[in-house]
Design an enzyme around this catalytic site. Sequence first.
Site, PDB file in Angstrom:
ATOM      1  N   HIS A 134       0.807  -1.206   0.000  1.00  0.00           N
ATOM      2  CA  HIS A 134       0.000   0.000   0.000  1.00  0.00           C
ATOM      3  C   HIS A 134       0.849   1.269   0.000  1.00  0.00           C
ATOM      4  O   HIS A 134       0.328   2.369  -0.224  1.00  0.00           O
ATOM      5  CB  HIS A 134      -0.942   0.008   1.214  1.00  0.00           C
ATOM      6  CG  HIS A 134      -2.225   0.737   0.989  1.00  0.00           C
ATOM      7  ND1 HIS A 134      -2.287   1.980   0.407  1.00  0.00           N
ATOM      8  CD2 HIS A 134      -3.514   0.391   1.267  1.00  0.00           C
ATOM      9  CE1 HIS A 134      -3.550   2.371   0.338  1.00  0.00           C
ATOM     10  NE2 HIS A 134      -4.317   1.434   0.857  1.00  0.00           N
ATOM     11  N   ASP A 183      -2.512   2.251  -4.112  1.00  0.00           N
ATOM     12  CA  ASP A 183      -3.687   2.393  -3.260  1.00  0.00           C
ATOM     13  C   ASP A 183      -4.688   1.275  -3.536  1.00  0.00           C
ATOM     14  O   ASP A 183      -4.563   0.524  -4.511  1.00  0.00           O
ATOM     15  CB  ASP A 183      -4.347   3.754  -3.478  1.00  0.00           C
ATOM     16  CG  ASP A 183      -3.488   4.899  -2.962  1.00  0.00           C
ATOM     17  OD1 ASP A 183      -2.711   4.671  -2.007  1.00  0.00           O
ATOM     18  OD2 ASP A 183      -3.585   6.008  -3.515  1.00  0.00           O
TER      19      ASP A 183
END
Length: 397
Positions: free
Chosen positions: A370, A374
């Site tokens: 992450h 995203d």
Amino acid sequence: MEEGKFLDWLKQDGDLVKEGEPLFTLESDKAAQEVEALEAGILSLCPDSPKPGQIVQVGQVLGYLLAEGEIAPPVCNASSPRQAAADSTSPPLRTQSTQAVIPSSPLDKEAGPTEPPGKNKAHFPASPRARRAARVHQVDLATLQPTGKGGRVRERDVLRASAAPVESPSEMREVLITPMRRTIAARMVNSLNNTAPVTLTCRCDATQIVTLREQLKAASAGVVPSFTDIIAKITGGALLGHPMLTARWAAERLFLPNRVHIGIAVDTEAGLLVPVLRDVCTSSLTSIATQSRQLYETARSGRLGSAEMQGGCFTITNLGSFGIEGFTPIINHPETAILGLGAILYEPVALPDGTLTSRRQMTLSLTFDHRIVDGAPAARFLQTVRQRIEEPIAWII
């Protein structure tokens, strides 16, 4: 734990505190926890005792539990040599006094001051949690071999005695940790320590990909592509449209590869290896199948070289043959993502008209970093892979 947030005292200055009573509340990095008194005494707070909301360090003195008539030092923690000298002139604490300190972990308060000398022999040094466990499991503390500091009985000592007999180290055999196992262990820990892993899963209709492989198997006299080969080909094409899934984070910069090489996790007797399929996007499905077959055989025979495991920008791992439907694969650091393939199973599926039919279904599990990607872009990539698996013909040519 190195520090925590002091929330509140559960006793007032001057209160008589019994051993095992909750004394104060501390918030660690995981949760708020009541910390119990390891000894009985009269609570004495200093002018520098912590107030609610203050950050306190492990080992910091918060206050004192005193015997009747005992006088506490003027401060809990000397902040300067002058202050320390002033403290040293105060009447010395008797052995019955106890400092209320921050334990190394509020969830494990068994390591504390040792039992004061001169107590009745019938009193056995034990942590509050150990005494509580002893009452619950009806274990006599006198029969236990303590493992805590200063001969203190810990909760685990009680639980060990209350459970079924456990093999001692002398009754167990040691298993040699091979260099490969040490390398695998180091890489797994390195991945978890240097990524922000998130796993997305989705169900996928694999009916057409099963039919496709059956057709290829019937038409081919040579190497038949496996499900992993077919999905590797499909995934390579999907990565071209979602290049950030192939990125690498290095020296606070991101780098994208010019070619798509995909690693395939292979189970061997020695341990997990990840040989790399080269140029997946530009290779034919037959070429990928031939390449993967050679790599698998080389890996399982112990002849795989380090060069054959380098250069990958994405990894695929398949546990479907073991009947595993979904799992959380670990990123092959420094890559950004890894795709896990689950078992292909017949399941009932509702059609748009409301009728039920039986279809081949599988679970796709995408773990991604992450820091780099995203959730929404990762989800779009997984959606692309799912759609192409459900209609594979156009994406393998």
